[in-house]
Design a protein around this motif. Structure first.
Motif, PDB file in Angstrom:
ATOM      1  N   MET A  33       0.824  -1.203   0.000  1.00  0.00           N
ATOM      2  CA  MET A  33       0.000   0.000   0.000  1.00  0.00           C
ATOM      3  C   MET A  33       0.863   1.260   0.000  1.00  0.00           C
ATOM      4  O   MET A  33       0.488   2.285  -0.582  1.00  0.00           O
ATOM      5  CB  MET A  33      -0.934  -0.001   1.208  1.00  0.00           C
ATOM      6  CG  MET A  33      -2.079  -1.007   1.114  1.00  0.00           C
ATOM      7  SD  MET A  33      -3.043  -0.883  -0.413  1.00  0.00           S
ATOM      8  CE  MET A  33      -3.614   0.811  -0.319  1.00  0.00           C
TER       9      MET A  33
ATOM     10  N   GLU B 187       0.427   4.168  -2.743  1.00  0.00           N
ATOM     11  CA  GLU B 187       0.097   5.525  -2.307  1.00  0.00           C
ATOM     12  C   GLU B 187       1.226   6.525  -2.558  1.00  0.00           C
ATOM     13  O   GLU B 187       1.115   7.682  -2.135  1.00  0.00           O
ATOM     14  CB  GLU B 187      -0.241   5.514  -0.813  1.00  0.00           C
ATOM     15  CG  GLU B 187      -1.520   4.762  -0.484  1.00  0.00           C
ATOM     16  CD  GLU B 187      -1.706   4.560   1.009  1.00  0.00           C
ATOM     17  OE1 GLU B 187      -0.757   4.897   1.765  1.00  0.00           O
ATOM     18  OE2 GLU B 187      -2.769   4.061   1.409  1.00  0.00           O
TER      19      GLU B 187
ATOM     20  N   SER C 275      -7.725   8.613  -2.531  1.00  0.00           N
ATOM     21  CA  SER C 275      -7.719   8.178  -1.134  1.00  0.00           C
ATOM     22  C   SER C 275      -8.859   7.194  -0.882  1.00  0.00           C
ATOM     23  O   SER C 275      -8.673   6.176  -0.203  1.00  0.00           O
ATOM     24  CB  SER C 275      -7.848   9.386  -0.203  1.00  0.00           C
ATOM     25  OG  SER C 275      -6.726  10.221  -0.295  1.00  0.00           O
ATOM     26  N   THR C 276     -10.033   7.497  -1.438  1.00  0.00           N
ATOM     27  CA  THR C 276     -11.171   6.589  -1.287  1.00  0.00           C
ATOM     28  C   THR C 276     -10.919   5.267  -1.986  1.00  0.00           C
ATOM     29  O   THR C 276     -11.162   4.188  -1.424  1.00  0.00           O
ATOM     30  CB  THR C 276     -12.442   7.249  -1.841  1.00  0.00           C
ATOM     31  OG1 THR C 276     -12.688   8.479  -1.142  1.00  0.00           O
ATOM     32  CG2 THR C 276     -13.646   6.328  -1.678  1.00  0.00           C
TER      33      THR C 276
ATOM     34  N   GLY D 108      -8.249   3.295  -0.197  1.00  0.00           N
ATOM     35  CA  GLY D 108      -8.785   2.781   1.061  1.00  0.00           C
ATOM     36  C   GLY D 108      -9.640   1.539   0.845  1.00  0.00           C
ATOM     37  O   GLY D 108      -9.551   0.570   1.609  1.00  0.00           O
ATOM     38  N   ARG D 109     -10.453   1.562  -0.207  1.00  0.00           N
ATOM     39  CA  ARG D 109     -11.256   0.382  -0.529  1.00  0.00           C
ATOM     40  C   ARG D 109     -10.371  -0.798  -0.930  1.00  0.00           C
ATOM     41  O   ARG D 109     -10.648  -1.941  -0.561  1.00  0.00           O
ATOM     42  CB  ARG D 109     -12.222   0.708  -1.667  1.00  0.00           C
ATOM     43  CG  ARG D 109     -13.348   1.663  -1.281  1.00  0.00           C
ATOM     44  CD  ARG D 109     -14.156   2.060  -2.485  1.00  0.00           C
ATOM     45  NE  ARG D 109     -15.240   2.972  -2.127  1.00  0.00           N
ATOM     46  CZ  ARG D 109     -15.985   3.625  -3.018  1.00  0.00           C
ATOM     47  NH1 ARG D 109     -15.760   3.456  -4.309  1.00  0.00           N
ATOM     48  NH2 ARG D 109     -16.942   4.428  -2.611  1.00  0.00           N
TER      49      ARG D 109
ATOM     50  N   ALA E  31      -7.274  -1.292   0.073  1.00  0.00           N
ATOM     51  CA  ALA E  31      -6.631  -1.791   1.290  1.00  0.00           C
ATOM     52  C   ALA E  31      -7.594  -2.663   2.089  1.00  0.00           C
ATOM     53  O   ALA E  31      -7.197  -3.709   2.637  1.00  0.00           O
ATOM     54  CB  ALA E  31      -6.140  -0.620   2.142  1.00  0.00           C
ATOM     55  N   ASP E  32      -8.867  -2.263   2.160  1.00  0.00           N
ATOM     56  CA  ASP E  32      -9.866  -3.093   2.843  1.00  0.00           C
ATOM     57  C   ASP E  32     -10.024  -4.437   2.142  1.00  0.00           C
ATOM     58  O   ASP E  32     -10.220  -5.476   2.792  1.00  0.00           O
ATOM     59  CB  ASP E  32     -11.213  -2.369   2.882  1.00  0.00           C
ATOM     60  CG  ASP E  32     -11.187  -1.142   3.788  1.00  0.00           C
ATOM     61  OD1 ASP E  32     -10.301  -1.073   4.649  1.00  0.00           O
ATOM     62  OD2 ASP E  32     -12.057  -0.267   3.617  1.00  0.00           O
TER      63      ASP E  32
ATOM     64  N   GLU F 295      -7.131  -6.570   3.212  1.00  0.00           N
ATOM     65  CA  GLU F 295      -7.319  -7.020   4.597  1.00  0.00           C
ATOM     66  C   GLU F 295      -8.372  -8.138   4.664  1.00  0.00           C
ATOM     67  O   GLU F 295      -8.210  -9.095   5.427  1.00  0.00           O
ATOM     68  CB  GLU F 295      -7.749  -5.846   5.475  1.00  0.00           C
ATOM     69  CG  GLU F 295      -6.684  -4.772   5.666  1.00  0.00           C
ATOM     70  CD  GLU F 295      -5.540  -5.227   6.563  1.00  0.00           C
ATOM     71  OE1 GLU F 295      -5.654  -6.303   7.199  1.00  0.00           O
ATOM     72  OE2 GLU F 295      -4.529  -4.505   6.625  1.00  0.00           O
TER      73      GLU F 295
END
Length: 242
Positions: free
Chosen positions: A135, A139, A211-212, A215-216, A218-219, A222
């Motif tokens: 990530m 980023e 960023s959104t 973030g999705r 990265a989720d 995970e």
């Protein structure tokens, strides 16, 4: 007679100033020119980052779709790991490879009771570290977009203030307050603010979007890590029962 001379001076001043964007740049003060050049460079760099991020995020999601299709196809995880090899092509494959590598190393050493208790934690830890590293790569340059979005309007405003100060200094020196005389200098100054907004607006919008999206993503990594960890935990329980 004085009115005629004043009109002639105003007309001559208006004719000597090119109010096009190119003309406003070349006729601007050195400081204002420097500000404009900084904003142009920042804007070009921002757009190159925006294009790269759009393509990268689209590619990451496509690669994740392809990997998840292979992962959930019901085939052997060992075969999938052998096919991916030591150089996985995307973050999700890298997360899987890191977990499988730790699992294989423990399997080769033999799974005693103590090793079984810590293997699950080690696998989760190496996958978490891998996600963090991947990530961080995805980023990269996001900080630059945020910096441009927050500072470019103020840099442009600095150029505007400096240009207007020069215009008022010229007014004081010439004693002529006609709008036709001072308008070119003010236009040059306001052009710096326009360039600051031109650099800042795309940077802010793209930063929020990326960023959104990241973030999705990265989720998603995970979630995959948790599902894969659950599968390995079930294998451990089956080996313990056997």
């Amino acid at each position: 007679m004085d009115a005629v001379n004043t009109a002639q001076m105003v007309g001559a001043a208006a004719q000597t100033h090119d109010l096009s964007m190119w003309g406003l740049f070349w006729q601007a003060d050195l400081i204002v020119k420097t500000v404009m050049l900084m904003l142009v460079v920042a804007s070009v760099w921002c757009w190159s980052i925006i294009i790269e991020k759009l393509m990268r995020i689209r590619r990451l999601n496509a690669q994740a779709d392809a990997f998840e299709e292979s992962f959930w196809s019901g085939g052997s995880l060992d075969a999938l790991y052998d096919r991916i090899g030591k150089t996985p092509a995307d973050p999700m494959a890298a997360t899987f490879a890191a977990g499988m590598r730790e699992w294989r190393m423990a399997s080769e050493r033999g799974l005693s009771g103590g090793l079984k208790g810590s293997l699950q934690q080690r696998v989760e830890r190496v996958m978490s570290v891998t996600i963090g590293r991947e990530m961080a790569r995805a980023e990269r340059y996001m900080t630059f977009l945020a910096s441009v979005g927050s500072t470019a309007p103020f840099i442009g405003l600095f150029g505007t203030v400096w240009g207007i100060m020069n215009s008022f200094t010229s007014i004081a020196g010439s004693g002529n307050t006609s709008l036709a005389v001072v308008a070119p200098g003010i236009a040059e100054a306001l052009f710096a603010t326009a360039m600051g907004l031109l650099a800042a607006i795309p940077a802010v919008v793209s930063y929020n979007k990326f960023s959104t999206d990241l973030g999705r993503y990265a989720d998603r990594l995970e979630t995959f890590s948790g599902e894969f960890s659950a599968i390995l935990s079930r294998h451990l329980e089956e080996r313990g029962a056997a």
